[in-house]
Scaffold this motif. Structure first.
Motif, PDB file in Angstrom:
ATOM      1  N   GLU A  91     -12.504  24.121   6.645  1.00 44.22           N
ATOM      2  CA  GLU A  91     -12.615  22.666   6.604  1.00 44.22           C
ATOM      3  C   GLU A  91     -12.262  22.035   7.955  1.00 44.22           C
ATOM      4  O   GLU A  91     -11.548  22.608   8.763  1.00 44.22           O
ATOM      5  CB  GLU A  91     -11.691  22.101   5.521  1.00 44.22           C
ATOM      6  N   PHE A  92     -12.766  20.831   8.142  1.00 42.43           N
ATOM      7  CA  PHE A  92     -12.503  20.067   9.368  1.00 42.43           C
ATOM      8  C   PHE A  92     -11.021  19.707   9.439  1.00 42.43           C
ATOM      9  O   PHE A  92     -10.454  19.209   8.477  1.00 42.43           O
ATOM     10  CB  PHE A  92     -13.354  18.798   9.365  1.00 42.43           C
ATOM     11  N   THR A  93     -10.371  19.991  10.592  1.00 38.90           N
ATOM     12  CA  THR A  93      -8.960  19.635  10.760  1.00 38.90           C
ATOM     13  C   THR A  93      -8.755  18.963  12.117  1.00 38.90           C
ATOM     14  O   THR A  93      -9.417  19.303  13.105  1.00 38.90           O
ATOM     15  CB  THR A  93      -8.045  20.875  10.696  1.00 38.90           C
ATOM     16  N   ILE A  94      -7.814  18.038  12.128  1.00 43.62           N
ATOM     17  CA  ILE A  94      -7.477  17.357  13.384  1.00 43.62           C
ATOM     18  C   ILE A  94      -6.871  18.342  14.366  1.00 43.62           C
ATOM     19  O   ILE A  94      -7.072  18.231  15.585  1.00 43.62           O
ATOM     20  CB  ILE A  94      -6.503  16.193  13.116  1.00 43.62           C
ATOM     21  N   GLN A  95      -6.125  19.312  13.839  1.00 41.38           N
ATOM     22  CA  GLN A  95      -5.467  20.271  14.723  1.00 41.38           C
ATOM     23  C   GLN A  95      -6.481  21.063  15.543  1.00 41.38           C
ATOM     24  O   GLN A  95      -6.297  21.281  16.737  1.00 41.38           O
ATOM     25  CB  GLN A  95      -4.593  21.230  13.927  1.00 41.38           C
ATOM     26  N   HIS A  96      -7.566  21.480  14.903  1.00 41.61           N
ATOM     27  CA  HIS A  96      -8.572  22.233  15.644  1.00 41.61           C
ATOM     28  C   HIS A  96      -9.365  21.335  16.593  1.00 41.61           C
ATOM     29  O   HIS A  96      -9.841  21.785  17.633  1.00 41.61           O
ATOM     30  CB  HIS A  96      -9.496  22.972  14.676  1.00 41.61           C
ATOM     31  N   VAL A  97      -9.510  20.070  16.238  1.00 39.77           N
ATOM     32  CA  VAL A  97     -10.110  19.116  17.169  1.00 39.77           C
ATOM     33  C   VAL A  97      -9.223  18.979  18.397  1.00 39.77           C
ATOM     34  O   VAL A  97      -9.700  18.971  19.545  1.00 39.77           O
ATOM     35  CB  VAL A  97     -10.314  17.745  16.496  1.00 39.77           C
ATOM     36  N   ALA A  98      -7.908  18.889  18.162  1.00 41.69           N
ATOM     37  CA  ALA A  98      -6.958  18.785  19.274  1.00 41.69           C
ATOM     38  C   ALA A  98      -7.023  20.029  20.155  1.00 41.69           C
ATOM     39  O   ALA A  98      -7.013  19.946  21.392  1.00 41.69           O
ATOM     40  CB  ALA A  98      -5.551  18.589  18.726  1.00 41.69           C
ATOM     41  N   HIS A  99      -7.087  21.179  19.495  1.00 46.55           N
ATOM     42  CA  HIS A  99      -7.187  22.439  20.227  1.00 46.55           C
ATOM     43  C   HIS A  99      -8.467  22.485  21.053  1.00 46.55           C
ATOM     44  O   HIS A  99      -8.476  22.941  22.200  1.00 46.55           O
ATOM     45  CB  HIS A  99      -7.171  23.583  19.209  1.00 46.55           C
ATOM     46  N   LEU A 100      -9.537  21.976  20.483  1.00 43.60           N
ATOM     47  CA  LEU A 100     -10.827  21.954  21.173  1.00 43.60           C
ATOM     48  C   LEU A 100     -10.795  21.013  22.373  1.00 43.60           C
ATOM     49  O   LEU A 100     -11.376  21.311  23.416  1.00 43.60           O
ATOM     50  CB  LEU A 100     -11.926  21.526  20.201  1.00 43.60           C
ATOM     51  N   ILE A 101     -10.099  19.892  22.227  1.00 44.26           N
ATOM     52  CA  ILE A 101      -9.998  18.940  23.342  1.00 44.26           C
ATOM     53  C   ILE A 101      -9.311  19.585  24.539  1.00 44.26           C
ATOM     54  O   ILE A 101      -9.780  19.500  25.677  1.00 44.26           O
ATOM     55  CB  ILE A 101      -9.234  17.668  22.904  1.00 44.26           C
ATOM     56  N   THR A 102      -8.178  20.240  24.283  1.00 46.29           N
ATOM     57  CA  THR A 102      -7.429  20.874  25.376  1.00 46.29           C
ATOM     58  C   THR A 102      -8.222  22.024  25.989  1.00 46.29           C
ATOM     59  O   THR A 102      -8.464  22.059  27.198  1.00 46.29           O
ATOM     60  CB  THR A 102      -6.072  21.393  24.869  1.00 46.29           C
ATOM     61  N   ALA A 103      -8.618  22.971  25.150  1.00 50.25           N
ATOM     62  CA  ALA A 103      -9.316  24.154  25.660  1.00 50.25           C
ATOM     63  C   ALA A 103     -10.666  23.782  26.261  1.00 50.25           C
ATOM     64  O   ALA A 103     -11.044  24.288  27.330  1.00 50.25           O
ATOM     65  CB  ALA A 103      -9.501  25.171  24.534  1.00 50.25           C
ATOM     66  N   GLY A 104     -11.390  22.899  25.582  1.00 52.48           N
ATOM     67  CA  GLY A 104     -12.708  22.506  26.066  1.00 52.48           C
ATOM     68  C   GLY A 104     -12.650  21.807  27.408  1.00 52.48           C
ATOM     69  O   GLY A 104     -13.522  21.997  28.263  1.00 52.48           O
TER      70      GLY A 104
END
Length: 288
Positions: free
Chosen positions: A32-45
């Motif tokens: 499922e969509f999670t804010i935590q993985h969005v946050a992780h994607l922002i940093t790593a991306g």
């Protein structure tokens, strides 16, 4: 040892960011969509995009864009640790948050440690002091013919020492100089690019830029050692498989007048920062 640590860091750090970005994308699409993985994607991306873009579209100076990247990296890290309060019903992945924190720390390390030549002090380089006569230097061209600085006597010269074709900032610097080719030609300036990389790479640049610029090779870094601009283990770890030597040259610019007297040097302490061609032209107009 510190140079080797930097050589390894600049390969491992972007690789870890890429792994983190792939991990965050995989979890977004597989669970499922999670804010935590969005946050992780922002940093790593942000980190992956920065290192990708400097190779895809090299620029010789990055300070103007680093604020935006740094903001995104820290934003992602902050969101990663706040996600427990923002999305309580979703299981909080501590490994994801810790990985995010390490990436953020790695970004800071890149900015304040890797980007700078900590032991380089231009004021202590007695050889490259303005007013001194440039010592006799010997290079080889792409055909392995010996070329010495005697060849440039009687004409103002710009000597640009660069790290190699693998360095995107060096390639951006060369591109800028090529764009100012006519202005340099009008001033009757010898423009010479020097690297300790194998001859074939310099030959490629000669073919790519068929102007009256010269691309010479400092064999085994002898001239770099002579001028105290030698960089031990300056090549990113693993790039040796492409044929580059482990040791490189610190980015350096020397301008001499027609009497081979040094009128300007740029011994940048930050590998991401190179002087603009317009600055070099101003120096030439004022001194030669």
């Amino acid at each position: 040892m510190k140079a080797l640590a930097k050589s390894i860091f600049i390969v491992v750090f972007p690789a870890l960011a890429l792994i983190a970005m792939i991990d965050s994308l995989w979890h977004q699409f597989s669970t499922e969509f999670t804010i935590q993985h969005v946050a992780h994607l922002i940093t790593a991306g942000s980190i992956v995009f920065f290192f990708s873009i400097i190779f895809i579209k090299p620029i010789p100076r990055t300070d103007s864009v680093l604020i935006a990247y740094t903001f995104c990296v820290f934003l992602g890290c902050l969101l990663s640790f706040l996600v427990g309060n923002l999305q309580e019903e979703v299981q909080f992945r501590y490994t994801c948050a810790v990985f995010n924190m390490f990436l953020t720390i790695g970004w800071v390390v890149y900015l304040v440690w890797y980007s700078f030549f900590q032991h380089r002090n231009a004021d202590q380089n007695a050889i490259l002091t303005v007013g001194n006569t440039l010592p006799l230097l010997s290079f080889e061209n792409a055909s392995k013919q010996i070329i010495t600085t005697e060849r440039f006597a009687g004409t103002p010269t710009i000597l640009i020492f660069y790290r190699g074709n693998w360095c995107p900032f060096c390639m951006a610097q060369i591109k800028e100089m090529v764009e100012h080719h006519e202005e340099l030609t009008e001033r009757n300036i010898n423009t010479v690019f020097i690297s300790s990389q194998p001859h074939g790479f310099s030959e490629n640049l000669t073919k790519k830029h068929p102007l009256d610029f010269q691309f010479l090779v400092d064999v085994d870094g002898k001239v770099a050692k002579q001028l105290d601009i030698f960089a031990e283990n300056g090549l990113p770890f693993g790039f040796q498989i492409f044929g580059f030597a482990s040791h490189t040259t610190l980015p350096t610019i020397i301008i001499t007048d027609s009497n081979e007297q040094i009128v300007y040097t740029n011994q940048t302490e930050n590998y991401r920062m190179r002087p603009e061609p317009t600055e070099l032209l101003r120096v030439i107009d004022a001194n030669v």
